[in-house]
Design an enzyme around this catalytic site. Structure first.
Site, mmCIF file in Angstrom:
data_model
loop_
_atom_site.group_PDB
_atom_site.id
_atom_site.type_symbol
_atom_site.label_atom_id
_atom_site.label_comp_id
_atom_site.label_asym_id
_atom_site.label_seq_id
_atom_site.Cartn_x
_atom_site.Cartn_y
_atom_site.Cartn_z
ATOM 1 N N SER A 34 6.657 1.753 4.686
ATOM 2 C CA SER A 34 6.097 1.825 3.332
ATOM 3 C C SER A 34 7.062 1.289 2.290
ATOM 4 O O SER A 34 6.656 0.944 1.177
ATOM 5 C CB SER A 34 5.737 3.273 2.986
ATOM 6 O OG SER A 34 6.881 4.114 3.095
ATOM 7 N N ASP A 35 8.352 1.245 2.640
ATOM 8 C CA ASP A 35 9.388 0.782 1.720
ATOM 9 C C ASP A 35 10.384 -0.075 2.491
ATOM 10 O O ASP A 35 10.700 0.229 3.643
ATOM 11 C CB ASP A 35 10.144 1.960 1.100
ATOM 12 C CG ASP A 35 9.210 2.947 0.417
ATOM 13 O OD1 ASP A 35 8.877 2.727 -0.746
ATOM 14 O OD2 ASP A 35 8.818 3.932 1.077
#
Length: 237
Positions: free
Chosen positions: A203-204
């Site tokens: 997600s990051d």
């Protein structure tokens, strides 16, 4: 009924997906399971049991961090007889070759937590996934055409670290990503002789923050991970 789960015996399947976010558990139940029934709302940690392609499966949130997943996973195993547990969560990439929305299968989980050292202070006990689940998940993901990485992750007690350079150094050693739960789940699986696997969507990207995703995207759009998790759960049936 256990301390933190209000289900009765038999309400929970012997195989379960464990997202950290209880709203992701709700999303999975509503979008992938048939005849889903909610078995837990205690502390808003939603849990559901239904069928996926004719197979009985459950899904339940675990919250954030190793203390939280340790509570729920232990009760699921000890009080409800769950035998197969797959974490489906998010992680931050530290390997430069790993990018947002790609999958990481946690073959092993290093940790900076004392949750295992409390039991074994004199040495580092390795936390590893069940190889059968890992192998099945990898081939299922490849067949789906999903970019998938297999390797070590770091399960960290700290989200907002004051020393990010220490985490980034692990990326140079082949550690794929940082998350907050897998090591504790694998340790519980080892203690109770059950099967566990961590499947994470990136997600990051700690190497490139321009790739990062929103909170809503994390809750509802990481469907490849959900499908791989569900297909892996039923692959042995």
């Amino acid at each position: 009924m256990s301390i933190h789960i209000s289900a009765k015996k038999g309400d929970i399947a012997d195989k379960i997906l464990l997202p950290g976010d209880p709203l992701r558990a709700k999303f999975i139940a509503e979008n992938f399971l048939e005849d889903a029934v909610c078995f837990n709302e205690v502390r808003n940690m939603f849990g559901y049991t239904g069928t996926y392609k004719g197979h009985r499966v459950s899904v339940m949130g675990t919250g954030m961090g190793m203390p939280s997943i340790s509570i729920y996973a232990r009760e699921l195993i000890v009080d409800y007889g769950v035998k197969t547990l797959i974490r489906v969560g998010t992680a931050g990439a530290i390997d430069p070759e790993v990018h947002v929305r790609e999958l990481v299968l946690a073959q092993a989980a290093a940790t900076n937590s004392n949750i295992i050292r409390n039991d074994f202070p004199e040495f580092d006990f390795p936390q590893i996934a069940d190889f059968g689940l890992l192998d099945k998940a990898y081939h299922i993901a490849r067949e789906m055409g999903v970019t998938t990485h297999v390797g070590n992750v770091l399960s960290s007690d700290v989200f907002y670290t004051n020393m990010p350079e220490r985490n980034m150094a692990l990326g140079k050693l082949g550690v794929k990503a940082i998350e907050m739960e897998a090591a504790a789940l694998y340790y519980l699986a080892a203690q109770h002789h059950v099967k566990a696997l961590g499947i994470m969507t990136i997600s990051d990207n700690l190497n490139d923050p321009t790739e990062d995703t929103t909170a809503e995207e994390r809750q509802t759009t990481f469907t490849d991970m959900m499908k791989v998790g569900l297909e892996t759960l039923i692959a042995n049936d």
